[in-house]
Design an enzyme around this catalytic site. Structure first.
Site, PDB file in Angstrom:
ATOM      1  N   ASP A  16       1.196  -1.346  -0.175  1.00 40.33           N
ATOM      2  CA  ASP A  16       0.189   0.048  -0.063  1.00 40.33           C
ATOM      3  C   ASP A  16       0.829   1.227  -0.369  1.00 40.33           C
ATOM      4  OD1 ASP A  16      -2.641   1.131   0.876  1.00 40.33           O
ATOM      5  OD2 ASP A  16      -1.893   2.106   1.898  1.00 40.33           O
ATOM      6  N   SER A  17       0.544   2.488  -0.333  1.00 40.02           N
ATOM      7  CA  SER A  17       1.246   3.683  -0.141  1.00 40.02           C
ATOM      8  C   SER A  17       2.020   4.300   0.728  1.00 40.02           C
ATOM      9  CB  SER A  17       0.065   4.921  -0.883  1.00 40.02           C
ATOM     10  OG  SER A  17      -0.982   4.833  -0.242  1.00 40.02           O
TER      11      SER A  17
ATOM     12  N   CYS B  39      -3.975  -1.382  -2.449  1.00 38.40           N
ATOM     13  CA  CYS B  39      -4.244  -0.061  -2.265  1.00 38.40           C
ATOM     14  C   CYS B  39      -5.209   0.409  -3.493  1.00 38.40           C
ATOM     15  CB  CYS B  39      -3.299   0.760  -2.635  1.00 38.40           C
ATOM     16  SG  CYS B  39      -3.153   1.828  -2.878  1.00 38.40           S
TER      17      CYS B  39
ATOM     18  N   GLU C  40      -3.193   9.232   7.529  1.00 39.30           N
ATOM     19  CA  GLU C  40      -2.217   9.343   7.212  1.00 39.30           C
ATOM     20  C   GLU C  40      -1.307  10.133   8.208  1.00 39.30           C
ATOM     21  OE1 GLU C  40       0.757   7.115   5.857  1.00 39.30           O
ATOM     22  OE2 GLU C  40      -0.594   6.700   4.833  1.00 39.30           O
TER      23      GLU C  40
ATOM     24  N   CYS D   9     -10.970   3.078  -0.978  1.00 39.40           N
ATOM     25  CA  CYS D   9      -9.531   3.440  -0.303  1.00 39.40           C
ATOM     26  C   CYS D   9      -9.551   2.241   1.509  1.00 39.40           C
ATOM     27  CB  CYS D   9      -9.980   5.000  -0.627  1.00 39.40           C
ATOM     28  SG  CYS D   9      -8.001   5.335   0.444  1.00 39.40           S
TER      29      CYS D   9
HETATM   30  N1  DGL Z   1      -5.060   3.231   0.212  1.00 41.21           N
HETATM   31  C1  DGL Z   1      -4.678   3.394  -0.721  1.00 41.21           C
HETATM   32  C2  DGL Z   1      -5.789   3.171  -1.519  1.00 41.21           C
HETATM   33  O1  DGL Z   1      -6.279   2.558  -1.479  1.00 41.21           O
HETATM   34  C3  DGL Z   1      -4.033   5.228  -1.327  1.00 41.21           C
HETATM   35  C4  DGL Z   1      -4.397   6.133  -0.128  1.00 41.21           C
HETATM   36  C5  DGL Z   1      -3.326   7.436  -1.400  1.00 41.21           C
HETATM   37  O2  DGL Z   1      -1.818   6.586  -1.167  1.00 41.21           O
HETATM   38  O3  DGL Z   1      -3.906   7.897  -1.744  1.00 41.21           O
HETATM   39  O4  DGL Z   1      -6.368   3.665  -3.018  1.00 41.21           O
END
Ligand code: DGL
Length: 277
Positions: free
Chosen positions: A13-14, A76, A161, A195
């Site tokens: 994930d990011s 992600c 975050e 997300c």
């Molecule tokens: N948690 C990630 C997703 O499901 C991405 C969040 C991000 O880095 O913007 O899209």
């Protein structure tokens, strides 16, 4: 180029959001080994271009492959929307056709017909996920009778975050986007958290939702779908190790990651800081 020995399942994930998916996968499949990689130094991915999300995601996948992962889950939505197809179609055949990279959008879409009575569904996601139209296109293919409305919520990932998901700022931004999506389609009876960071905001989301609207996090569906995938693909299952071990890698400070991850995970964890670019 990469080891062919059995290895752990890679989860990418990011940032921290994928831990909500990782938790559900580990709950459903506790005997497998896992490596979680969070690209916290470069989060959020949501506002970034296709090219950048693809480049960052490819680097993460390469890292997980080099750590021995035969199977990587892009936990992600933004990476699944913007990078998965290119990685599957262009990179894997060259890198190693026997490895697999799977995303989270398809398993989430597969359960949609089961969860809505009005067949009007709202998708909450990052700007990247919503503008890619990945959810609407996949739903159109699988369930053309479902009406989909997408809402980009660009502040929700930074709130999570930065550990601000219980703050008054979170109230403001949660209410704003819920009001907006429900004004676009008042027949929506189901909102999908598209997300992986958003389950952290679920209490706030429920607080501002009118009664009769159900909110869904995708973790358990992704876990269910992965289990089913491994049952149908014993050749991949035999390439995975089963000692119940987990490693956590981050591109940012290990201390910050382990402190923040305690919100998501029950046990204390050891974290390694790595570089992937
Ligand atoms: N948690 C990630 C997703 O499901 C991405 C969040 C991000 O880095 O913007 O899209």
């Amino acid at each position: 180029m990469f080891s062919q020995q059995p290895g752990p399942i890679g989860i990418f994930d990011s940032g921290y959001g994928g831990l909500t998916v990782f938790n559900k996968i580990r709950e459903a499949m506790p005997d497998y080994d896992y490596i979680y990689l969070g690209d916290n130094a470069r989060t959020p991915y949501g506002p970034r271009s296709f090219e950048v999300v693809y480049r960052f995601t490819r680097q993460a996948v390469m890292k997980l492959f080099s750590e021995g992962c035969q199977l990587v889950i892009l936990a992600c939505n933004t990476a699944s929307a913007k990078a998965l197809r290119t990685i599957q179609q262009c990179d894997l055949p060259e890198l190693d056709p026997s490895r697999r990279v799977l995303g989270v959008i398809r398993p989430t879409v597969e359960m949609m017909d089961r969860i809505s009575l009005t067949k009007h569904i709202g998708i909450l996601g990052t700007s990247g996920t919503i503008s890619s139209q990945s959810y609407s296109l996949e739903i159109e293919k699988m369930f053309p009778h479902i009406t989909v409305t997408g809402e980009a919520c660009p502040m929700w990932v930074p709130l999570v975050e930065n550990n601000e998901f219980n703050s008054p700022g979170a109230d403001y931004f949660v209410k704003k986007h819920l009001d907006h999506i429900l004004s676009l389609d008042p027949e929506i009876d189901t909102l999908v958290l598209g997300c992986t960071h958003y389950p952290l905001l679920i209490d706030k989301i429920k607080q501002y939702l009118p009664s009769g609207i159900t909110v869904f996090a995708q973790g358990e569906y992704v876990a269910e779908s992965l289990k089913d995938y491994l049952n149908r693909h014993p050749e991949m299952d035999s390439r995975l190790t089963h000692q119940g071990k987990c490693r956590f890698l981050t591109t940012e400070s290990a201390g910050k990651f382990s402190e923040a991850a305690s919100v998501f995970l029950n046990d204390p964890i050891e974290v390694e800081q790595i570089s992937i670019d």
